[in-house]
Design an enzyme around this catalytic site. Structure first.
Site, short mmCIF file in Angstrom:
data_model
loop_
_atom_site.label_atom_id
_atom_site.label_comp_id
_atom_site.label_asym_id
_atom_site.label_seq_id
_atom_site.Cartn_x
_atom_site.Cartn_y
_atom_site.Cartn_z
N VAL A 77 0.99 -1.04 0.13
CA VAL A 77 -0.14 0.07 0.44
C VAL A 77 0.51 1.55 -0.71
O VAL A 77 1.77 1.42 0.85
CB VAL A 77 -1.19 -0.02 1.12
CG1 VAL A 77 -1.67 1.05 1.24
CG2 VAL A 77 -1.47 -1.37 1.36
N CYS A 78 0.88 1.97 -1.29
CA CYS A 78 1.03 3.41 -1.11
C CYS A 78 1.52 4.73 0.31
O CYS A 78 0.24 4.26 0.04
CB CYS A 78 1.20 4.26 -2.21
SG CYS A 78 2.07 5.27 -2.81
N ASN A 79 2.18 4.52 0.91
CA ASN A 79 2.06 4.95 2.50
C ASN A 79 1.86 6.88 2.80
O ASN A 79 0.93 7.48 2.98
CB ASN A 79 3.68 5.39 2.66
CG ASN A 79 3.88 5.80 4.18
OD1 ASN A 79 2.65 4.73 4.93
ND2 ASN A 79 4.92 6.13 4.60
N ALA A 82 -1.92 6.41 1.37
CA ALA A 82 -2.68 5.72 2.22
C ALA A 82 -3.08 7.30 3.43
O ALA A 82 -4.69 7.01 4.10
CB ALA A 82 -2.23 4.80 2.95
#
Length: 128
Positions: A77-79, A82
């Site tokens: 998940v792209c930090n 997110a």
């Protein structure tokens, strides 16, 4: 063939995520290698454990978690995406005055570097 899947659509409201999930299942059934699934833009909402579909609807978040457990597919998940959308893990809460994170189990916050590494070692990347 080695595949990386890029999911940019939310779990509900569009067919991006559900189509990506069905495609991932098909890849694994036909003995292809699914290296990882990377959730980006609104796709990060697939990692929100507070998403609760109606009892008679398919729970896509649980389905992604099942894919991880059964086939050890990495769910990145792209930090940054997110954080912008309110998806956060417990460890990042110390400075935010929030009691509990909502990053679902089996999902892992990461940067675009993970996507770049996955693209480098795979034969195909497919975006949904």
């Amino acid at each position: 063939m080695n595949y990386t899947i890029l999911v940019t659509g939310p779990p509900y409201g569009t067919q991006n995520s559900s189509t990506a999930f069905l495609f991932c299942q098909s890849l694994l059934k036909t003995k292809h290698i699914l290296h990882s699934v990377f959730f980006y833009c609104d796709g990060v909402l697939n990692a929100n454990n507070m998403t609760t579909p109606a009892i008679d609807e398919f729970n896509l978040i649980n389905a992604w978690q099942g894919l991880n457990k059964k086939h050890q597919v990495k769910l990145y998940v792209c930090n940054s995406a997110a954080l912008r959308r309110g998806v956060i893990e417990d460890e990042k809460l110390l400075n935010m005055n929030v009691k509990k994170g909502n990053l679902a189990l089996s999902f892992q916050l990461s940067g675009l570097i993970e996507l770049a590494k996955s693209i480098k070692i795979c034969d195909r990347i497919i975006q949904f």
